[in-house]
Scaffold this motif. Structure first.
Motif, PDB file in Angstrom:
ATOM      1  N   VAL A 182      38.774  38.746-120.788  1.00  0.00           N
ATOM      2  CA  VAL A 182      38.313  38.900-119.757  1.00  0.00           C
ATOM      3  C   VAL A 182      37.051  38.941-119.462  1.00  0.00           C
ATOM      4  CG1 VAL A 182      38.439  40.157-117.695  1.00  0.00           C
ATOM      5  CG2 VAL A 182      40.934  39.013-118.655  1.00  0.00           C
ATOM      6  N   HIS A 186      32.899  38.623-116.253  1.00  0.00           N
ATOM      7  CA  HIS A 186      34.121  37.510-116.362  1.00  0.00           C
ATOM      8  C   HIS A 186      33.734  37.001-115.357  1.00  0.00           C
ATOM      9  CE1 HIS A 186      35.023  39.937-113.238  1.00  0.00           C
ATOM     10  NE2 HIS A 186      36.188  38.788-112.021  1.00  0.00           N
ATOM     11  N   LYS A 188      36.645  33.834-113.226  1.00  0.00           N
ATOM     12  CA  LYS A 188      38.239  34.211-113.055  1.00  0.00           C
ATOM     13  C   LYS A 188      38.398  33.137-113.203  1.00  0.00           C
ATOM     14  CE  LYS A 188      41.554  34.569-109.080  1.00  0.00           C
ATOM     15  NZ  LYS A 188      42.177  35.091-108.188  1.00  0.00           N
ATOM     16  N   LEU A 231      45.988  39.348-121.108  1.00  0.00           N
ATOM     17  CA  LEU A 231      44.573  40.011-120.977  1.00  0.00           C
ATOM     18  C   LEU A 231      43.945  41.121-121.412  1.00  0.00           C
ATOM     19  CD1 LEU A 231      45.437  39.822-116.602  1.00  0.00           C
ATOM     20  CD2 LEU A 231      45.246  37.971-118.068  1.00  0.00           C
ATOM     21  N   ILE A 234      39.741  43.694-120.476  1.00  0.00           N
ATOM     22  CA  ILE A 234      40.135  43.661-118.881  1.00  0.00           C
ATOM     23  C   ILE A 234      39.118  45.247-118.317  1.00  0.00           C
ATOM     24  CG2 ILE A 234      42.087  44.993-118.340  1.00  0.00           C
ATOM     25  CD1 ILE A 234      42.348  42.768-116.029  1.00  0.00           C
ATOM     26  N   VAL A 239      39.218  43.329-110.418  1.00  0.00           N
ATOM     27  CA  VAL A 239      39.741  42.321-111.168  1.00  0.00           C
ATOM     28  C   VAL A 239      40.973  41.945-111.953  1.00  0.00           C
ATOM     29  CG1 VAL A 239      39.423  41.217-113.870  1.00  0.00           C
ATOM     30  CG2 VAL A 239      37.435  41.962-112.883  1.00  0.00           C
ATOM     31  N   TRP A 240      42.004  43.687-112.261  1.00  0.00           N
ATOM     32  CA  TRP A 240      43.475  43.239-112.062  1.00  0.00           C
ATOM     33  C   TRP A 240      44.078  42.554-111.277  1.00  0.00           C
ATOM     34  CZ3 TRP A 240      47.618  42.354-114.634  1.00  0.00           C
ATOM     35  CH2 TRP A 240      48.609  42.487-113.939  1.00  0.00           C
ATOM     36  N   LEU A 259      47.944  44.588-121.648  1.00  0.00           N
ATOM     37  CA  LEU A 259      46.657  44.810-121.048  1.00  0.00           C
ATOM     38  C   LEU A 259      45.872  45.558-122.081  1.00  0.00           C
ATOM     39  CD1 LEU A 259      46.537  46.085-117.394  1.00  0.00           C
ATOM     40  CD2 LEU A 259      46.404  43.560-117.901  1.00  0.00           C
ATOM     41  N   THR A 261      43.189  47.301-122.335  1.00  0.00           N
ATOM     42  CA  THR A 261      41.050  48.108-122.034  1.00  0.00           C
ATOM     43  C   THR A 261      40.883  49.283-122.220  1.00  0.00           C
ATOM     44  OG1 THR A 261      40.885  49.091-119.585  1.00  0.00           O
ATOM     45  CG2 THR A 261      43.057  49.665-120.254  1.00  0.00           C
TER      46      THR A 261
END
Length: 330
Positions: A182, A186, A188, A231, A234, A239-240, A259, A261
């Motif tokens: 991401v 980012h 989408k 992901l 992130i 965004v999540w 995730l 992060t």
């Protein structure tokens, strides 16, 4: 005429050789060759200057015509080489900055594949690996579970995620595997295309679809399947929220969203079942094991190297990325 061209080339080479030249990073390995070229061109400049002074008629001789022709050909070749270098550097910049949407759709899939193909250099973290494998594969009859891997940059989140993503039991356990990086800047649509690359057969018509169409296509491709979505990197809850709507939750028992992060708030926000895995700094033994693996691979290590190596590893303060970079592994 010939003297002016050679004089211009001489000044150009001199500007390249100055220590404050913006091209220093490119010509540092060719400095000796450039110095030799400068010496030869300077001699030619003196010769042509004297020749033109003595040439009272001002007419171009056969020698000057031939010299000018060859000089022109050389400049053309240099121009071609610079065009090639410029094209290559532009592509590299586009990848890093994610500027061109068309190239990024292709580059995103390619870079994702490259990330997953790179040999992992994960040393230590055995307990975290075992726990993550357990959380990913334990039976579940409800909706997909979210598992955040949390920690500062360079702590090893992506390396751990790659390790489980490519783990044989994980490959067998899930029907669908998809990975998207991401990042802070980012896009989408690119993320959706990256995920779809792993779930459907891609063609140019898919790349032309809108975000909403791609999200719908991703939903349908994951429906009634046990999926693992990663992901990576992130950064925000917003965004999540935008991405989680793209993943089906009905008839997808056993599915997992992993995730990575740096954001503690995001980890708590996305993790509804207290499954977050918090990554800490490596201890002294883990740091040395990683340093030794990155620097020396399987080579036998003399005692004096080990003493110095441990001191260097300690100075990295348990941060895996720093250890690998210092050891020369990246």
């Amino acid at each position: 005429m010939g003297h002016a061209s050679v004089a211009s080339l001489t000044r150009t080479i001199e500007s390249l050789l100055t220590f404050n030249s913006p091209m220093q990073s490119l010509i540092c390995d060719q400095r000796v060759e450039l110095c030799a070229l400068h010496e030869k061109v300077s001699s030619l400049e003196v010769f042509l200057n004297n020749f033109e002074k003595n040439n009272v008629s001002g007419e171009m001789t056969d020698f000057e015509v031939e010299a000018h022709r060859r000089f022109h050909q050389s400049l053309q070749q240099v121009a071609k080489d610079m065009d090639r270098i410029w094209t290559g550097s532009t592509k590299i910049q586009d990848k890093g900055k994610q500027v061109s949407k068309e190239s990024l759709v292709h580059d995103f899939s390619s870079s994702t594949n490259d990330i997953l193909k790179v040999k992992n250099n994960m040393v230590g973290r055995d307990d975290q690996l075992k726990r993550l494998l357990k959380d990913l594969t334990r039976s579940s009859s409800d909706e997909p579970k979210v598992i955040p891997i949390v920690g500062m940059g360079g702590i090893g989140k992506t390396t751990l995620a790659k390790e489980v993503y490519n783990h044989k039991p994980i490959l067998c356990h899930f029907d669908v595997h998809a990975w998207a990086t991401v990042s802070q800047q980012h896009n989408k649509k690119e993320i959706l295309l990256g995920l779809l690359h792993s779930t459907i057969k891609m063609d140019d018509t898919v790349k032309m679809k809108s975000e909403a169409e791609l999200a719908d296509k991703l939903q349908k491709s994951l429906k009634r399947k046990r999926y693992l979505i990663v992901l990576d990197d992130i950064w925000s809850c917003e965004v999540w929220d935008g991405l989680t709507r793209c993943f089906p939750t009905e008839d997808n028992a056993g599915s997992r969203i992993l995730l990575t992060t740096r954001n503690n708030e995001l980890a708590c926000y996305a993790d509804t079942e207290n499954l977050s895995l918090w990554m800490n700094f490596m201890d002294q033994d883990e740091s040395w094991s990683l340093f030794k693996s990155a620097a020396f691979s399987s080579e036998a290590l003399p005692y004096e190297f080990e003493t110095v190596g441990k001191q260097i590893a300690d100075e990295c303060h348990g941060l895996p990325l720093t250890i690998v970079v210092v050891a020369g592994g990246q």
